[in-house]
Each structure stands twice: as structure tokens, then as C-alpha cells.
Design a protein around this motif. Structure first.
Motif, PDB file in Angstrom:
ATOM      1  N   THR A 102      43.332  35.637  40.283  1.00 35.27           N
ATOM      2  CA  THR A 102      43.667  36.825  39.490  1.00 35.27           C
ATOM      3  C   THR A 102      43.029  38.080  40.067  1.00 35.27           C
ATOM      4  O   THR A 102      41.888  38.050  40.542  1.00 35.27           O
ATOM      5  N   GLN A 103      43.784  39.175  40.011  1.00 40.08           N
ATOM      6  CA  GLN A 103      43.282  40.488  40.416  1.00 40.08           C
ATOM      7  C   GLN A 103      43.662  41.509  39.348  1.00 40.08           C
ATOM      8  O   GLN A 103      44.626  41.317  38.600  1.00 40.08           O
ATOM      9  N   ALA A 104      42.895  42.612  39.288  1.00 35.32           N
ATOM     10  CA  ALA A 104      43.156  43.669  38.309  1.00 35.32           C
ATOM     11  C   ALA A 104      43.630  44.916  39.052  1.00 35.32           C
ATOM     12  O   ALA A 104      43.013  45.345  40.027  1.00 35.32           O
ATOM     13  N   MET A 105      44.773  45.512  38.580  1.00 26.89           N
ATOM     14  CA  MET A 105      45.377  46.666  39.227  1.00 26.89           C
ATOM     15  C   MET A 105      45.438  47.835  38.256  1.00 26.89           C
ATOM     16  O   MET A 105      45.511  47.646  37.033  1.00 26.89           O
ATOM     17  N   CYS A 159      47.223  40.605  37.516  1.00 26.12           N
ATOM     18  CA  CYS A 159      48.273  40.064  38.382  1.00 26.12           C
ATOM     19  C   CYS A 159      47.740  38.858  39.164  1.00 26.12           C
ATOM     20  O   CYS A 159      46.542  38.742  39.418  1.00 26.12           O
ATOM     21  N   SER A 160      48.651  38.027  39.548  1.00 27.96           N
ATOM     22  CA  SER A 160      48.293  36.921  40.441  1.00 27.96           C
ATOM     23  C   SER A 160      48.190  37.457  41.865  1.00 27.96           C
ATOM     24  O   SER A 160      48.695  38.539  42.181  1.00 27.96           O
ATOM     25  N   GLY A 201      48.815  31.956  31.334  1.00 29.91           N
ATOM     26  CA  GLY A 201      47.837  31.232  32.136  1.00 29.91           C
ATOM     27  C   GLY A 201      46.425  31.778  32.030  1.00 29.91           C
ATOM     28  O   GLY A 201      46.172  32.813  31.406  1.00 29.91           O
ATOM     29  N   ASP A 202      45.465  31.066  32.655  1.00 30.82           N
ATOM     30  CA  ASP A 202      44.056  31.460  32.662  1.00 30.82           C
ATOM     31  C   ASP A 202      43.851  32.672  33.553  1.00 30.82           C
ATOM     32  O   ASP A 202      44.492  32.808  34.610  1.00 30.82           O
ATOM     33  N   VAL A 203      42.936  33.580  33.155  1.00 24.75           N
ATOM     34  CA  VAL A 203      42.625  34.738  33.997  1.00 24.75           C
ATOM     35  C   VAL A 203      41.140  34.857  34.324  1.00 24.75           C
ATOM     36  O   VAL A 203      40.769  35.487  35.313  1.00 24.75           O
ATOM     37  N   GLY A 204      40.247  34.263  33.486  1.00 25.00           N
ATOM     38  CA  GLY A 204      38.829  34.366  33.779  1.00 25.00           C
ATOM     39  C   GLY A 204      37.969  33.850  32.639  1.00 25.00           C
ATOM     40  O   GLY A 204      38.460  33.162  31.737  1.00 25.00           O
ATOM     41  N   ARG A 205      36.667  34.234  32.719  1.00 19.19           N
ATOM     42  CA  ARG A 205      35.750  33.804  31.660  1.00 19.19           C
ATOM     43  C   ARG A 205      34.769  34.917  31.342  1.00 19.19           C
ATOM     44  O   ARG A 205      34.477  35.779  32.176  1.00 19.19           O
ATOM     45  N   VAL A 206      34.245  34.906  30.097  1.00 24.06           N
ATOM     46  CA  VAL A 206      33.298  35.915  29.649  1.00 24.06           C
ATOM     47  C   VAL A 206      31.943  35.663  30.311  1.00 24.06           C
ATOM     48  O   VAL A 206      31.418  34.545  30.276  1.00 24.06           O
ATOM     49  N   VAL A 207      31.372  36.718  30.935  1.00 24.02           N
ATOM     50  CA  VAL A 207      30.052  36.570  31.566  1.00 24.02           C
ATOM     51  C   VAL A 207      29.005  37.449  30.902  1.00 24.02           C
ATOM     52  O   VAL A 207      27.806  37.291  31.157  1.00 24.02           O
ATOM     53  N   LEU A 219      41.667  47.292  41.407  1.00 24.83           N
ATOM     54  CA  LEU A 219      40.398  47.712  40.827  1.00 24.83           C
ATOM     55  C   LEU A 219      39.362  46.599  40.871  1.00 24.83           C
ATOM     56  O   LEU A 219      38.160  46.859  40.949  1.00 24.83           O
ATOM     57  N   ALA A 220      39.815  45.352  40.794  1.00 25.97           N
ATOM     58  CA  ALA A 220      38.900  44.200  40.849  1.00 25.97           C
ATOM     59  C   ALA A 220      39.642  42.996  41.408  1.00 25.97           C
ATOM     60  O   ALA A 220      40.806  42.758  41.068  1.00 25.97           O
ATOM     61  N   GLY A 221      38.996  42.273  42.285  1.00 27.16           N
ATOM     62  CA  GLY A 221      39.594  41.090  42.875  1.00 27.16           C
ATOM     63  C   GLY A 221      39.024  39.816  42.265  1.00 27.16           C
ATOM     64  O   GLY A 221      38.205  39.868  41.334  1.00 27.16           O
ATOM     65  N   PRO A 222      39.419  38.656  42.751  1.00 30.28           N
ATOM     66  CA  PRO A 222      38.897  37.374  42.257  1.00 30.28           C
ATOM     67  C   PRO A 222      37.368  37.338  42.317  1.00 30.28           C
ATOM     68  O   PRO A 222      36.769  37.781  43.296  1.00 30.28           O
TER      69      PRO A 222
END
Length: 306
Positions: free
Chosen positions: A249-252, A304-305, A228-234, A259-262
Motif C-alpha cells: 500500500t502507498q498513500a497519494m 492505492c496498491s 483489503g488490508d492497508v496497515g496497522r495502528v502504531v 506522500l507515503a510508501g510501504p
């Protein structure tokens, strides 16, 4: 499912204990029937026990490697335990020269504590305890050495194991014989038991923390994104990408700390030199990549979702 025989006297303490442990699972009413027959002495061998358990549809596991005795300080500690629905009940005897204490615990909380100077103490179910008392009264020799007393206790346990599966034939025998007066014995017992209970409290705390961590790991591992989709390049800085996570999506890290949330950015790495702001980042067949050309990406976080 235990038998412990302890002698405490003016020359020291000796304890003998079997090593049997029985675990079983099944219908509550059938378990009560099986236990009643065991403790009444109606079942006299392991084979009869396993057959009767099978008849009652009870699953049984028998092991003979449980350590019920331990040297603690200058004492011998014997313990029998029963696991309840929420807590474990423990009965302990701590013995040394000229003194002993009987301690009961629920979990790691002391519910009863009694002291004595000398005697023979027996822990066991009604059938095994009664048989042990009869055999001890016939064979015990007050004038014998601690070693001889231990040998007698071991012989008694082995004999009882031949007529009830609640007791195993494998035995441990431990002795302690420090030079204590009666008051010194109780003082040492108090200090030893207080410390030993604190060790149990710490052990239970660590065990609880481990169980909580395991529960968290199970919960979070089920949320790892494999499709699935997780994000986009900024932002793009050479082979370093800043990817903004989408709202699901969140990063653990490896300890499952976020470490990072939506909506927040994480760093990813690429070998593709054709990256554009706004490119979609996805996970396809468990591989992290760009959506437009499936070129591989790498990162040091677990996505992770929520």
C-alpha cells in the motif's frame, strides 16, 4: 477536406474558407477507395458520400464548424491540416498588404517556408482546387474592393460545396489592410510567424503534459484500494491515529504524488476511544475502518496498491 482562397495585393489581403471537417474510420483499403472517389469528384453530395461510406463499412462524422482562418498580428492566417499516425501536418498561408508566406509544419516543426508579394493562393484537394481556379479566373475583378473579392470567394466556395462533400457551404471571410511597404510586410510576417509557431510549440507542450497527466490519473485510479488490508495502528494520540502502511500500500495526494510508501506512517482520524496499538486497518466495501469492529476511520490521502 478544405478549401481556402486567398488574395494578397497592394491594398491588403482577404481570405475565404469553408468550415467543413470530416472524420472517418475503417479498413485502410476501403478508406483509400473512398478518398479516391471523393477527390476525383465521383461523389457529388453528402447523401452520396454517406451512402458510399456505409457500403464500404466506413464510419463518418461530418461537422461544419471548423475555423480555418484567424487574424494573427496584422495578417490573416489560413490553415489546412491532416492528422497522421503520429503527427499532424499543417499547411498555412499568412497574408497581409503586399506580402505573404506559405508555411508547412510537421507537428510544430517548420519543414518549408516560402515568401511572395502578391497573388491568389488556393488550398484544397485536386478536384475542389481545379474548380476554384476556373471560377476565380472567370469572376475575379482586380479593381474590386477587398470586400467584393471576399464576397466572390465566398460565392465560389458555396458553389463548389454543391458538387463535392469535401467542401462545406458555411464560410468565414477575413480581411487585413495595414499600410505596409513590401519590405515592411515581410518583416511583419517573419515576426508574426515566428511568434505564432512558438505559440503552437507551447500549446503542444501543454497538450502533451495534459495527456501524460490524464494517463497517470487513469493508471492510478485503477489502483485505488476499495477492498483489503492497508496497515496497522502504531500510535494513538486522542482521536489521531498513526497507521503504518503494509508492504502493498502507498498513500497519494490528489495530484497522484506519493506522500507515503510501504512501511511508512499516515495520519488517520477516529471517533472510537477503544483503539489499541496493532489494530488492523482495512477497507471494506470502499469504507476505511478498523478490522476488529468495522468502526469508521478518515484520512486525507488516497490509498492505492503498488
Amino acid at each position: 477536406m478544405s478549401l481556402i482562397i486567398a488574395y494578397i495585393g497592394k491594398n491588403g489581403c482577404v481570405m475565404a474558407a469553408d468550415k467543413r471537417k470530416i472524420g472517418y474510420f475503417g479498413d485502410k483499403e476501403n478508406l483509400e477507395i473512398l478518398e479516391k472517389e471523393l477527390y476525383n469528384g465521383e461523389i457529388s453530395s453528402d447523401e452520396e458520400f454517406l451512402k458510399r461510406a456505409e457500403d464500404l463499412d466506413i464510419s463518418v462524422k461530418i461537422t461544419d464548424d471548423a475555423s480555418k482562418l484567424k487574424i494573427v498580428g496584422k495578417c490573416v492566417r489560413g490553415e489546412v491540416s491532416t492528422k497522421g499516425t503520429f503527427e499532424t501536418r499543417r499547411r498555412r498561408i499568412y497574408g497581409t498588404t503586399k506580402g505573404y508566406q506559405l508555411v508547412e509544419l510537421l507537428g510544430s516543426e517548420v519543414t518549408s517556408r516560402k515568401a511572395g508579394e502578391s497573388g491568389i493562393i488556393i488550398f484544397g484537394n485536386v478536384f475542389a482546387k481545379k474548380m476554384a481556379e476556373n471560377l476565380v479566373s472567370k469572376r475575379f475583378k482586380p479593381s474590386s474592393s477587398l470586400k467584393s473579392k471576399g464576397e466572390i470567394f465566398e460565392q465560389i466556395i458555396k458553389e463548389i460545396s454543391s458538387v463535392t462533400p469535401t467542401v462545406g457551404s458555411n464560410c468565414d471571410v477575413l480581411r487585413q489592410d495595414p499600410l505596409f511597404s513590401t519590405s515592411q510586410a515581410q518583416k511583419h510576417l517573419n515576426l508574426t510567424i515566428d511568434h505564432d509557431v512558438k505559440v503552437l510549440v507551447k500549446f503542444r507542450q501543454n497538450l502533451t503534459e495534459q495527456l501524460v497527466q490524464q494517463s497517470l490519473e487513469i493508471e492510478m485510479s485503477s489502483k485505488i484500494i476499495d477492498e483489503g488490508d492497508v496497515g496497522r495502528v502504531v500510535s494513538v494520540d486522542g482521536n489521531i491515529l498513526y497507521v503504518q502502511l503494509n508492504d502493498k500500500t502507498q498513500a497519494m495526494d490528489e495530484n497522484w504524488k506519493q506522500l507515503a510508501g510501504p512501511g511508512q506512517n499516515v495520519i488517520m482520524f477516529t471517533e472510537n476511544d477503544n483503539i489499541k496499538i496493532g489494530d488492523k486497518v482495512i477497507i471494506k466495501n470502499e469504507d476505511l475502518c478498523l478490522k476488529k469492529d468495522k468502526s469508521s476511520l478518515k484520512c486525507d490521502v488516497i490509498l492505492c496498491s503498488l
